[in-house]
Design an enzyme around this catalytic site. Sequence first.
Site, PDB file in Angstrom:
ATOM      1  N   TYR A 165     -44.775 -26.118 -66.066  1.00  0.00           N
ATOM      2  CA  TYR A 165     -43.941 -25.669 -67.193  1.00  0.00           C
ATOM      3  C   TYR A 165     -44.022 -26.679 -68.346  1.00  0.00           C
ATOM      4  O   TYR A 165     -44.188 -26.293 -69.508  1.00  0.00           O
ATOM      5  CB  TYR A 165     -42.498 -25.506 -66.722  1.00  0.00           C
ATOM      6  CG  TYR A 165     -41.526 -25.029 -67.792  1.00  0.00           C
ATOM      7  CD1 TYR A 165     -41.487 -23.687 -68.172  1.00  0.00           C
ATOM      8  CD2 TYR A 165     -40.639 -25.908 -68.407  1.00  0.00           C
ATOM      9  CE1 TYR A 165     -40.589 -23.242 -69.140  1.00  0.00           C
ATOM     10  CE2 TYR A 165     -39.743 -25.473 -69.370  1.00  0.00           C
ATOM     11  CZ  TYR A 165     -39.717 -24.138 -69.735  1.00  0.00           C
ATOM     12  OH  TYR A 165     -38.830 -23.711 -70.699  1.00  0.00           O
ATOM     13  N   SER A 220     -39.917 -26.140 -75.816  1.00  0.00           N
ATOM     14  CA  SER A 220     -38.869 -26.746 -74.973  1.00  0.00           C
ATOM     15  C   SER A 220     -38.923 -28.251 -75.186  1.00  0.00           C
ATOM     16  O   SER A 220     -39.988 -28.797 -75.531  1.00  0.00           O
ATOM     17  CB  SER A 220     -39.149 -26.447 -73.498  1.00  0.00           C
ATOM     18  OG  SER A 220     -38.341 -27.261 -72.661  1.00  0.00           O
TER      19      SER A 220
HETATM   20  N1  LIG Z   1     -32.503 -21.844 -71.340  1.00  0.00           N
HETATM   21  C1  LIG Z   1     -32.949 -23.051 -71.676  1.00  0.00           C
HETATM   22  O1  LIG Z   1     -32.266 -24.060 -71.478  1.00  0.00           O
HETATM   23  C2  LIG Z   1     -34.309 -23.188 -72.312  1.00  0.00           C
HETATM   24  C3  LIG Z   1     -34.683 -24.459 -72.752  1.00  0.00           C
HETATM   25  C4  LIG Z   1     -35.905 -24.626 -73.368  1.00  0.00           C
HETATM   26  C5  LIG Z   1     -36.737 -23.538 -73.557  1.00  0.00           C
HETATM   27  N2  LIG Z   1     -36.352 -22.311 -73.110  1.00  0.00           N
HETATM   28  C6  LIG Z   1     -37.261 -21.205 -73.351  1.00  0.00           C
HETATM   29  O2  LIG Z   1     -36.534 -20.137 -73.929  1.00  0.00           O
HETATM   30  C7  LIG Z   1     -37.196 -18.917 -73.646  1.00  0.00           C
HETATM   31  C8  LIG Z   1     -36.189 -17.912 -73.112  1.00  0.00           C
HETATM   32  O3  LIG Z   1     -35.764 -18.345 -71.834  1.00  0.00           O
HETATM   33  P1  LIG Z   1     -34.287 -18.176 -71.295  1.00  0.00           P
HETATM   34  O4  LIG Z   1     -33.773 -19.527 -70.998  1.00  0.00           O
HETATM   35  O5  LIG Z   1     -33.508 -17.294 -72.170  1.00  0.00           O
HETATM   36  O6  LIG Z   1     -34.577 -17.514 -69.872  1.00  0.00           O
HETATM   37  P2  LIG Z   1     -34.423 -16.025 -69.338  1.00  0.00           P
HETATM   38  O7  LIG Z   1     -33.015 -15.568 -69.471  1.00  0.00           O
HETATM   39  O8  LIG Z   1     -35.047 -16.048 -67.992  1.00  0.00           O
HETATM   40  O9  LIG Z   1     -35.285 -15.157 -70.355  1.00  0.00           O
HETATM   41  C9  LIG Z   1     -36.675 -15.064 -70.288  1.00  0.00           C
HETATM   42  C10 LIG Z   1     -37.046 -13.641 -70.644  1.00  0.00           C
HETATM   43  O10 LIG Z   1     -38.464 -13.564 -70.696  1.00  0.00           O
HETATM   44  C11 LIG Z   1     -38.805 -12.282 -70.281  1.00  0.00           C
HETATM   45  N3  LIG Z   1     -40.146 -12.291 -69.714  1.00  0.00           N
HETATM   46  C12 LIG Z   1     -40.617 -13.055 -68.709  1.00  0.00           C
HETATM   47  N4  LIG Z   1     -41.869 -12.716 -68.414  1.00  0.00           N
HETATM   48  C13 LIG Z   1     -42.195 -11.697 -69.253  1.00  0.00           C
HETATM   49  C14 LIG Z   1     -43.331 -10.892 -69.412  1.00  0.00           C
HETATM   50  N5  LIG Z   1     -44.414 -11.063 -68.649  1.00  0.00           N
HETATM   51  N6  LIG Z   1     -43.331  -9.931 -70.375  1.00  0.00           N
HETATM   52  C15 LIG Z   1     -42.242  -9.755 -71.156  1.00  0.00           C
HETATM   53  N7  LIG Z   1     -41.122 -10.482 -71.042  1.00  0.00           N
HETATM   54  C16 LIG Z   1     -41.096 -11.429 -70.093  1.00  0.00           C
HETATM   55  C17 LIG Z   1     -37.794 -11.856 -69.227  1.00  0.00           C
HETATM   56  O11 LIG Z   1     -37.550 -10.461 -69.318  1.00  0.00           O
HETATM   57  P3  LIG Z   1     -38.162  -9.413 -68.253  1.00  0.00           P
HETATM   58  O12 LIG Z   1     -38.123 -10.062 -66.915  1.00  0.00           O
HETATM   59  O13 LIG Z   1     -37.256  -8.218 -68.371  1.00  0.00           O
HETATM   60  O14 LIG Z   1     -39.544  -9.109 -68.743  1.00  0.00           O
HETATM   61  C18 LIG Z   1     -36.541 -12.638 -69.625  1.00  0.00           C
HETATM   62  O15 LIG Z   1     -35.569 -11.815 -70.202  1.00  0.00           O
HETATM   63  C19 LIG Z   1     -38.317 -19.252 -72.664  1.00  0.00           C
HETATM   64  O16 LIG Z   1     -39.541 -19.362 -73.361  1.00  0.00           O
HETATM   65  C20 LIG Z   1     -37.893 -20.605 -72.117  1.00  0.00           C
HETATM   66  O17 LIG Z   1     -38.985 -21.338 -71.643  1.00  0.00           O
HETATM   67  C21 LIG Z   1     -35.151 -22.110 -72.496  1.00  0.00           C
END
Ligand SMILES: NC(=O)c1ccc[n+]([C@@H]2O[C@H](COP(=O)([O-])OP(=O)(O)OC[C@H]3O[C@@H](n4cnc5c(N)ncnc54)[C@H](OP(=O)(O)O)[C@@H]3O)[C@@H](O)[C@H]2O)c1
Length: 256
Positions: free
Chosen positions: A160, A147
Amino acid sequence: MTDMFRLDGKTALVTGAGTGLGQHFAQVLAHAGARVVIAARRSEKLAKTESLITAAGGEVFAVALDVRSASNISAAFDAAESQFGPVDVLVNNAGFSGFSALLDSDEANWDAIFDTNVKAAWLVSTELIRRSRQHESSSVSIINIASILALGTKFGLGPYMASKAAVVQLTKAMALEWGDSGVRANAISPGYFPSEMTDGLFDTPGGRAMQERIPLRRTGELHELSGPLLLLASDASTYMNGSVVTVDGGHLCHTL
Ligand SMILES: NC(=O)c1ccc[n+]([C@@H]2O[C@H](COP(=O)([O-])OP(=O)(O)OC[C@H]3O[C@@H](n4cnc5c(N)ncnc54)[C@H](OP(=O)(O)O)[C@@H]3O)[C@@H](O)[C@H]2O)c1
């Protein structure tokens, strides 16, 4: 030239593939020709990703996985390998971000963030490397999702931020220790993109002010992560190892 971005014959595993970035990454990898294993805890979310990929003509296999559990991870790899063979591309995307100031953060919140974002990336990747050595796989690409908060700051996101900084250094340790067996490990550092994690954030006064600080004056769209993902997953990046690719519209360049 575009052939070098293809993934035909490869098997990819994406964690957290039921929503947000992970769902998008799984679709992109399938579209590029990979057989894609999608993994997360919520089966109904994985079913949605599965249907999107199948409808587009891709090959996909869904597996239940809590990335914090070593036994779960081993079972998920067993299932994935029996369906599609050894994993060549791993996207450590599953992530969690609890919002609280440091003095209000408790151990459970800290552990949930670090176990999901950092320890799980180590657990899943080491399982892959042990198996790839048994299979004598010659090329493995690991992509860790970090991130811009690994470098930049935001009030209330201390644990985080620390966890994503750790993901960057973990990526470099993987590159250092596993490069001699043909493994490449790189990271993508996204800025702000739509997902469950950022739901409702962009349309608040704070969210709009945040967008004004981004040089491109907007948050990212998921398709804008496709190119960087395919670059790192494919033979287009065979000499990239330990790199951190920032995709943030210039957000980290904002003036002090
Ligand atoms: N969106 C942004 O702006 C942004 C920016 C920088 C970095 N990121 C990173 O991108 C990645 C994806 O995030 P996102 O933004 O797409 O958020 P999100 O929609 O909340 O997706 C995160 C996913 O991780 C899964 N997850 C969480 N805990 C888990 C576990 N213990 N075992 C297996 N799966 C798990 C969840 O699925 P389940 O609950 O079904 O397990 C969820 O679908 C993350 O690493 C986040 O930190 C996102």
